[in-house]
Structure formats: structure tokens, C-alpha cells
Write an enzyme that holds these catalytic residues in place. Structure first.
Site, short mmCIF file in Angstrom:
data_model
loop_
_atom_site.label_atom_id
_atom_site.label_comp_id
_atom_site.label_asym_id
_atom_site.label_seq_id
_atom_site.Cartn_x
_atom_site.Cartn_y
_atom_site.Cartn_z
N GLY A 9 0.82 -1.20 0.00
CA GLY A 9 0.00 0.00 0.00
C GLY A 9 0.86 1.26 0.00
O GLY A 9 2.09 1.20 0.12
N THR A 56 -9.95 -0.50 1.19
CA THR A 56 -10.07 0.93 0.91
C THR A 56 -10.97 1.26 -0.28
O THR A 56 -11.09 2.42 -0.65
CB THR A 56 -8.68 1.55 0.65
OG1 THR A 56 -8.04 0.84 -0.43
CG2 THR A 56 -7.81 1.47 1.90
N ASP A 96 -10.81 9.81 8.69
CA ASP A 96 -11.81 10.79 9.09
C ASP A 96 -13.23 10.32 8.74
O ASP A 96 -14.21 10.91 9.21
CB ASP A 96 -11.55 12.14 8.40
CG ASP A 96 -11.78 12.08 6.90
OD1 ASP A 96 -12.81 12.57 6.44
OD2 ASP A 96 -10.93 11.53 6.17
N TYR A 119 -17.63 1.86 4.49
CA TYR A 119 -16.19 1.94 4.77
C TYR A 119 -15.95 2.58 6.14
O TYR A 119 -15.19 2.05 6.96
CB TYR A 119 -15.50 2.75 3.67
CG TYR A 119 -14.07 3.12 3.98
CD1 TYR A 119 -13.07 2.14 4.00
CD2 TYR A 119 -13.72 4.44 4.26
CE1 TYR A 119 -11.76 2.49 4.28
CE2 TYR A 119 -12.41 4.78 4.55
CZ TYR A 119 -11.44 3.81 4.56
OH TYR A 119 -10.14 4.14 4.86
N TRP A 144 -7.11 11.76 2.83
CA TRP A 144 -6.63 12.15 1.50
C TRP A 144 -5.17 11.73 1.26
O TRP A 144 -4.32 12.56 0.95
CB TRP A 144 -6.80 13.66 1.30
CG TRP A 144 -8.20 14.16 1.30
CD1 TRP A 144 -9.30 13.57 1.83
CD2 TRP A 144 -8.65 15.41 0.77
NE1 TRP A 144 -10.41 14.36 1.66
CE2 TRP A 144 -10.05 15.50 1.01
CE3 TRP A 144 -8.03 16.47 0.12
CZ2 TRP A 144 -10.83 16.59 0.62
CZ3 TRP A 144 -8.79 17.57 -0.27
CH2 TRP A 144 -10.19 17.61 -0.02
#
Length: 282
Positions: A9, A56, A96, A119, A144
Site C-alpha cells: 500500500g 479501501t 476521518d 467503509y 486524502w
């Protein structure tokens, strides 16, 4: 030795560039099998475990929430429980998306969670399991994530700019782009300090600064890459997705600075390095 789940990742790749790291991919650790992940920790007996792996695919999770919850919820819980048995710190990357994404104020660690998509719910399940595991831990919520690796907004914008000169980009979602390189460095610094002072165990926020919209972020990407792209700003309602996206991804990172001395990374500088790594020249 530090054991890292998620070696392929964005953050995992950056972690493997630093220190005494043993990275595990899907072949060595399948997060859909939480008990096997715990057994892997016991077998390696590391000094620290960092979980940089996750499910993800935000939109896909809406149709596959059961698997997302196993990977993002049950597996980290099992990892933390194994770390508790071995009395070693566990560092886990969260998001978040555990908040409702509304309002304009940066999210504080103590704010009520209310995830609006599968998610986010799966990640919150993981947070709760870790908190109840008895381990010395740090949950690091970020947002982000960007790098020269994998799939992310920077690489998507560069790819789209190669086939067109105009793009419509959402302007009412606000957050802090966070370079994976900085997340990796933060995880290692947190892990080291947890070894020395387990009382720092807890949940923390870490995101890039300053906060920006996706549209303004795209503008800076094209500016640094010297690509002339016309951007039309649009509201989120004009870009429907299967999963609800947060409008407010701002994060209050003051507790992370107070506990670990970590400053919010300047994403503009991080972007410069990413473009250099990608050999994108102005």
C-alpha cells in the site's frame, strides 16, 4: 524489528524504505482471516506492529460491507489482541470517515463518531476493537492519502490531464491531503515513543496542511506539473457516488503535536516530492 501489514500500500511502501521493517502482503497475511494475522504476529514476535493494510474500496464496500468489516474491523482487533499478549505497541491507520463529514470545524479526537458509509463503519469497528483490546496502541486517523504509488488523487489527475484539457472537479469537499511518506514517518515516531511511554496510548489525528478543496488541490497539481487544464468547480451533488463522501474532512491535529511532537506536513512540499518521484517535470 517492526512488523508491517500492508507492504504494497501507499504507506506500507514508504515504511519499507525505513529502518528494520518486515513487510507483509496478502500472500503472507490475509486480513480476511483475522486469527491468522494474530498468529503471524505471535510467530514473528516483533518489537512493534504497524497496520497499514485496509479495505479501501469505498464504493465497493457499500455492496460488500461484511468483508470490509472483517478486514477493517475484525483483523485489526485480532492484531491488537495479539500485541496485548506480547506487550508490544500497535499502531493502526484509520480515517476521518468515522465522522459524519458535516460542518466546518476541524474534527477533534473526542468528537462523536457517526460514519455515513460502509467503509467508515468498518473502520470504526476496528477502532473500537483496538481500544478494547488491552494493547498499548495508537490509532492514527488521517485523510486524502497521496504518494507516487498505488491509486490516489494526484495520479488520477495526472492521468486525466494526458487525455483532455478540461475537468469538472468537486469544490465543496474540504480536507488536508496527506503524503504517505509523512504518515510512515509519523507511524515510526509514534511507535518508538509508545515503547518508551505506553501512557501515550490513544487515538490521534494526522493530516496535511493547509486544508483545501479537491478542486483547489487539483489546480495546484496542474500548476506544479505545468499542465494547462481548465477546471470547472462543481458541488458534490453533481458527482454522485455509491458511497456518501464527507464534505468536511478537516482534522484537528494539536493533540498529536502535543503528545509526539509531530507537525502537520505541508502537502505542497509533499506534492513536489511526489511529482519528482513520478518524474513529472514542469
Amino acid at each position: 524489528m517492526i512488523l508491517v501489514f500492508g507492504k504494497t500500500g501507499q504507506v506500507g511502501i514508504e515504511l519499507r524504505r525505513r529502518g528494520d521493517i518486515v513487510g507483509l502482503g496478502r500472500g503472507q497475511a490475509d486480513l480476511s482471516n483475522p486469527s491468522a494475522c494474530a498468529d503471524t504476529i505471535r510467530a514473528h514476535a516483533p518489537l512493534v506492529v504497524i497496520n497499514a493494510a485496509a479495505y479501501t474500496a469505498v464504493d465497493r464496500a457499500e455492496e460488500d460491507e461484511e468483508l470490509a468489516t472483517i478486514v477493517n474491523g475484525d483483523a485489526p482487533t485480532a492484531m491488537a489482541q495479539a500485541c496485548a499478549e506480547l506487550s508490544i505497541p500497535f499502531v493502526h491507520i484509520s480515517t476521518d470517515y468515522v465522522f459524519d463529514g458535516m460542518g466546518y470545524s476541524p474534527w477533534q479526537v473526542t468528537d462523536a463518531t457517526a460514519p455515513q458509509n460502509a467503509y467508515g463503519r468498518s473502520k470504526l469497528t476496528g477502532e473500537e476493537g483496538i481500544c478494547n483490546s488491552g494493547a498499548t496502541y495508537a490509532i492514527l486517523r488521517t485523510s486524502w492519502v497521496i504518494s507516487a504509488h498505488g491509486t490516489n488523487f494526484v495520479k488520477t489527475m495526472l492521468r486525466l490531464s494526458e487525455t483532455g484539457d478540461a475537468l469538472s472537479i468537486v469544490a465543496d469537499q474540504i480536507g488536508g491531503p496527506t503524503p504517505a511518506r509523512d504518515i510512515a514517518a509519523a507511524c515510526l515516531q509514534i511507535a518508538e515513543q509508545l515503547q518508551q511511554d505506553p501512557s501515550k496510548s490513544g487515538t490521534y489525528h494526522f493530516s496535511g496542511a493547509p486544508n483545501v478543496s479537491w478542486a483547489h488541490f487539483a489546480s495546484e497539481i496542474f500548476n506544479q506539473a505545468a499542465r494547462r487544464i481548465q477546471i470547472t468547480t462543481i458541488p458534490t451533488r453533481n458527482y454522485p457516488t455509491l458511497a456518501v463522501r464527507p464534505l468536511n474532512s478537516r482534522m484537528d491535529c494539536r493533540e498529536t503535536k502535543q503528545a509526539f511532537g509531530l507537525e502537520q506536513p505541508n502537502w505542497r512540499l509533499g506534492l513536489q516530492q511526489i511529482l519528482k518521484d513520478l518524474e513529472v517535470t514542469a
